[in-house]
Design a protein around this motif. Sequence first.
Motif, PDB file in Angstrom:
ATOM      1  N   ILE A   1      -4.860  10.554  -3.959  1.00  0.00           N
ATOM      2  CA  ILE A   1      -4.510   8.879  -3.842  1.00  0.00           C
ATOM      3  C   ILE A   1      -3.255   8.426  -3.172  1.00  0.00           C
ATOM      4  CG2 ILE A   1      -4.410   7.020  -5.464  1.00  0.00           C
ATOM      5  CD1 ILE A   1      -6.298   8.566  -7.228  1.00  0.00           C
ATOM      6  N   GLY A   2      -2.233   9.113  -3.573  1.00  0.00           N
ATOM      7  CA  GLY A   2      -1.089   8.744  -3.220  1.00  0.00           C
ATOM      8  C   GLY A   2      -0.938   9.034  -1.538  1.00  0.00           C
ATOM      9  N   ILE A   3      -1.135  10.008  -1.222  1.00  0.00           N
ATOM     10  CA  ILE A   3      -1.152  10.270   0.291  1.00  0.00           C
ATOM     11  C   ILE A   3      -2.144   9.383   1.179  1.00  0.00           C
ATOM     12  CG2 ILE A   3      -1.594  11.658   1.975  1.00  0.00           C
ATOM     13  CD1 ILE A   3      -0.597  14.009   0.385  1.00  0.00           C
ATOM     14  N   SER A   4      -3.298   9.089   0.425  1.00  0.00           N
ATOM     15  CA  SER A   4      -4.435   8.052   1.091  1.00  0.00           C
ATOM     16  C   SER A   4      -3.663   6.748   0.997  1.00  0.00           C
ATOM     17  CB  SER A   4      -5.690   8.081   0.382  1.00  0.00           C
ATOM     18  OG  SER A   4      -6.307   9.251   0.347  1.00  0.00           O
ATOM     19  N   LEU A   5      -3.171   6.105   0.086  1.00  0.00           N
ATOM     20  CA  LEU A   5      -2.564   4.867   0.248  1.00  0.00           C
ATOM     21  C   LEU A   5      -1.483   4.656   1.107  1.00  0.00           C
ATOM     22  CD1 LEU A   5      -2.565   3.992  -3.901  1.00  0.00           C
ATOM     23  CD2 LEU A   5      -4.073   3.026  -1.955  1.00  0.00           C
ATOM     24  N   ILE A   6      -0.364   5.848   1.122  1.00  0.00           N
ATOM     25  CA  ILE A   6       0.642   5.747   2.156  1.00  0.00           C
ATOM     26  C   ILE A   6      -0.035   5.655   3.679  1.00  0.00           C
ATOM     27  CG2 ILE A   6       2.535   7.132   3.029  1.00  0.00           C
ATOM     28  CD1 ILE A   6       2.863   7.951   0.189  1.00  0.00           C
ATOM     29  N   ALA A   7      -1.101   6.592   3.889  1.00  0.00           N
ATOM     30  CA  ALA A   7      -1.717   6.501   5.283  1.00  0.00           C
ATOM     31  C   ALA A   7      -2.268   5.268   5.617  1.00  0.00           C
ATOM     32  CB  ALA A   7      -2.737   7.710   5.451  1.00  0.00           C
ATOM     33  N   LEU A   8      -3.065   4.439   4.711  1.00  0.00           N
ATOM     34  CA  LEU A   8      -3.585   3.256   4.762  1.00  0.00           C
ATOM     35  C   LEU A   8      -2.523   2.188   5.283  1.00  0.00           C
ATOM     36  CD1 LEU A   8      -6.348   3.075   2.087  1.00  0.00           C
ATOM     37  CD2 LEU A   8      -6.758   3.002   4.544  1.00  0.00           C
ATOM     38  N   GLY A   9      -1.449   2.343   4.402  1.00  0.00           N
ATOM     39  CA  GLY A   9      -0.320   1.239   4.523  1.00  0.00           C
ATOM     40  C   GLY A   9       0.426   1.386   5.967  1.00  0.00           C
ATOM     41  N   ILE A  10       0.397   2.799   6.484  1.00  0.00           N
ATOM     42  CA  ILE A  10       0.943   2.955   7.771  1.00  0.00           C
ATOM     43  C   ILE A  10      -0.088   2.614   8.864  1.00  0.00           C
ATOM     44  CG2 ILE A  10       1.952   4.798   9.266  1.00  0.00           C
ATOM     45  CD1 ILE A  10       3.002   6.215   6.515  1.00  0.00           C
TER      46      ILE A  10
ATOM     47  N   LEU B   1       0.853  -1.216   0.065  1.00  0.00           N
ATOM     48  CA  LEU B   1      -0.118   0.087   0.022  1.00  0.00           C
ATOM     49  C   LEU B   1       0.948   1.175   0.119  1.00  0.00           C
ATOM     50  CD1 LEU B   1      -2.716  -1.177   2.576  1.00  0.00           C
ATOM     51  CD2 LEU B   1      -2.925  -0.746   0.023  1.00  0.00           C
ATOM     52  N   VAL B   2       1.846   1.322   0.969  1.00  0.00           N
ATOM     53  CA  VAL B   2       2.755   2.320   0.980  1.00  0.00           C
ATOM     54  C   VAL B   2       3.457   2.454  -0.409  1.00  0.00           C
ATOM     55  CG1 VAL B   2       4.937   3.435   2.072  1.00  0.00           C
ATOM     56  CG2 VAL B   2       3.032   2.307   3.403  1.00  0.00           C
ATOM     57  N   GLY B   3       4.133   1.589  -0.916  1.00  0.00           N
ATOM     58  CA  GLY B   3       4.758   1.413  -2.220  1.00  0.00           C
ATOM     59  C   GLY B   3       3.763   1.976  -3.500  1.00  0.00           C
ATOM     60  N   SER B   4       2.641   1.467  -3.441  1.00  0.00           N
ATOM     61  CA  SER B   4       1.614   2.096  -4.528  1.00  0.00           C
ATOM     62  C   SER B   4       1.256   3.663  -4.285  1.00  0.00           C
ATOM     63  CB  SER B   4       0.281   1.115  -4.407  1.00  0.00           C
ATOM     64  OG  SER B   4       0.370  -0.077  -4.509  1.00  0.00           O
ATOM     65  N   GLY B   5       1.160   3.886  -3.017  1.00  0.00           N
ATOM     66  CA  GLY B   5       1.149   5.482  -3.024  1.00  0.00           C
ATOM     67  C   GLY B   5       2.179   6.337  -3.194  1.00  0.00           C
ATOM     68  N   ILE B   6       3.361   5.716  -3.159  1.00  0.00           N
ATOM     69  CA  ILE B   6       4.631   6.294  -3.432  1.00  0.00           C
ATOM     70  C   ILE B   6       4.790   6.396  -4.972  1.00  0.00           C
ATOM     71  CG2 ILE B   6       7.255   6.411  -3.339  1.00  0.00           C
ATOM     72  CD1 ILE B   6       6.959   5.320  -0.610  1.00  0.00           C
ATOM     73  N   LEU B   7       4.275   5.266  -5.441  1.00  0.00           N
ATOM     74  CA  LEU B   7       4.333   5.154  -6.921  1.00  0.00           C
ATOM     75  C   LEU B   7       3.579   6.338  -7.765  1.00  0.00           C
ATOM     76  CD1 LEU B   7       5.133   3.817  -9.525  1.00  0.00           C
ATOM     77  CD2 LEU B   7       3.225   2.247  -9.222  1.00  0.00           C
ATOM     78  N   VAL B   8       2.111   6.437  -7.143  1.00  0.00           N
ATOM     79  CA  VAL B   8       1.317   7.520  -7.712  1.00  0.00           C
ATOM     80  C   VAL B   8       1.907   8.751  -7.634  1.00  0.00           C
ATOM     81  CG1 VAL B   8      -0.930   8.511  -7.768  1.00  0.00           C
ATOM     82  CG2 VAL B   8      -0.630   6.158  -7.405  1.00  0.00           C
ATOM     83  N   LEU B   9       2.496   9.172  -6.406  1.00  0.00           N
ATOM     84  CA  LEU B   9       2.983  10.603  -5.962  1.00  0.00           C
ATOM     85  C   LEU B   9       4.245  10.779  -7.199  1.00  0.00           C
ATOM     86  CD1 LEU B   9       3.228  10.701  -2.236  1.00  0.00           C
ATOM     87  CD2 LEU B   9       1.572  11.720  -3.696  1.00  0.00           C
ATOM     88  N   LEU B  10       5.175   9.652  -7.494  1.00  0.00           N
ATOM     89  CA  LEU B  10       6.160   9.974  -8.299  1.00  0.00           C
ATOM     90  C   LEU B  10       5.629  10.147  -9.507  1.00  0.00           C
ATOM     91  CD1 LEU B  10       8.820   7.366  -6.915  1.00  0.00           C
ATOM     92  CD2 LEU B  10       8.915   9.795  -6.903  1.00  0.00           C
ATOM     93  N   LEU B  11       4.747   9.530 -10.162  1.00  0.00           N
ATOM     94  CA  LEU B  11       4.011   9.440 -11.399  1.00  0.00           C
ATOM     95  C   LEU B  11       3.445  10.930 -11.435  1.00  0.00           C
ATOM     96  CD1 LEU B  11       2.315   6.128 -11.984  1.00  0.00           C
ATOM     97  CD2 LEU B  11       4.305   6.748 -12.964  1.00  0.00           C
ATOM     98  N   THR B  12       2.888  11.535 -10.340  1.00  0.00           N
ATOM     99  CA  THR B  12       2.334  12.885 -10.626  1.00  0.00           C
ATOM    100  C   THR B  12       3.605  13.881 -10.644  1.00  0.00           C
ATOM    101  OG1 THR B  12       0.486  12.030  -9.192  1.00  0.00           O
ATOM    102  CG2 THR B  12       0.708  14.424  -9.222  1.00  0.00           C
TER     103      THR B  12
END
Length: 311
Positions: free
Chosen positions: A211-220, A131-142
């Motif tokens: 989306i990126g921040i939400s996924l990171i927060a869920l993972g944590i 989840l954290v990795g997916s969030g970071i991926l979306v942030l990087l793509l953005t």
Amino acid sequence: MRHPDDSPARRSFSSGRAVAIPVEQNRNSSLLWLILATVATLLLMTVPFASVVTFPIRMFVTFIHEGSHALAALLSGFYVIRMTIHWDGSGLTLTSGQNVFVASAGYLGTMLFGVFLLYQAQRRDRTSLLLVGSGILVLLLTILFVNGQASWLMVLPLALAATLLLGSLRMNLPMPFRWGMLGAGGLLVLLLAVVCVMTGTFYSWVAGLSIGISLIALGIFIKPNWGQFIANFLAVQCCLDALSDLKTLFFISTLTDIQSDAASMARMTGIPAFIWAFLWLASGVLLLGVTLWLIFQHPARKGVATSSSAR
């Protein structure tokens, strides 16, 4: 050290005797979350207005699709001019050049990411990282691609605005200083929003950051059990969305001349667009089938309890 749940049997010691007790709770629990996530996905397909619930996931899938085009362009020696995400789930990635690899990367990249997520989500100890990795991926793509090469110019003022806004929440600072930081941070956010509106990338930035921040927060912060369900749900949605898009692409490529990735492939290769759409769809089904087979198949385990006297 090997975790007890990863061994075929857990040993308990009582009254000087060792008893081997077969355990597959971890595996069974993982499969249960996968089945529940699949059932939830299928039920949502039949519920009116359920797209409101799955809307963020649809945006996530679009980011993966367009990001796959962008990454393929970079690997091919091109650069990304702009990556745009629209509220209806569509997207567009403009690159300085195009080849067969770039054109086919969208659908196949989404499917590959979906089956990777699906396979890895069966390990509970990896779901937070997924989840954290997916969030970071979306942030990087953005950050990397939404405004193309100019995206980096947005990063510094965005980071400064976030620092000012978060700093204004510190209770140990004097109130006038806190209000000043809040005003400066708000002004920077407003200026950035105006720039994004003028360049037509406002929605892409809002969607990517949220989306990126939400996924990171869920993972944590989420509990492991619920994290595994969310990771499975995200993976199932990603796979089924990719297959659904490929099915739609096949029909529009067969019946219309609408611009699409398959149409681009047809122009570059001379092979009809519907054939490319069919090949991508078949590849997606094959990838999903192999992944499910790998998940559900496992060596037979003998579950006969044994005992021995402790010496």
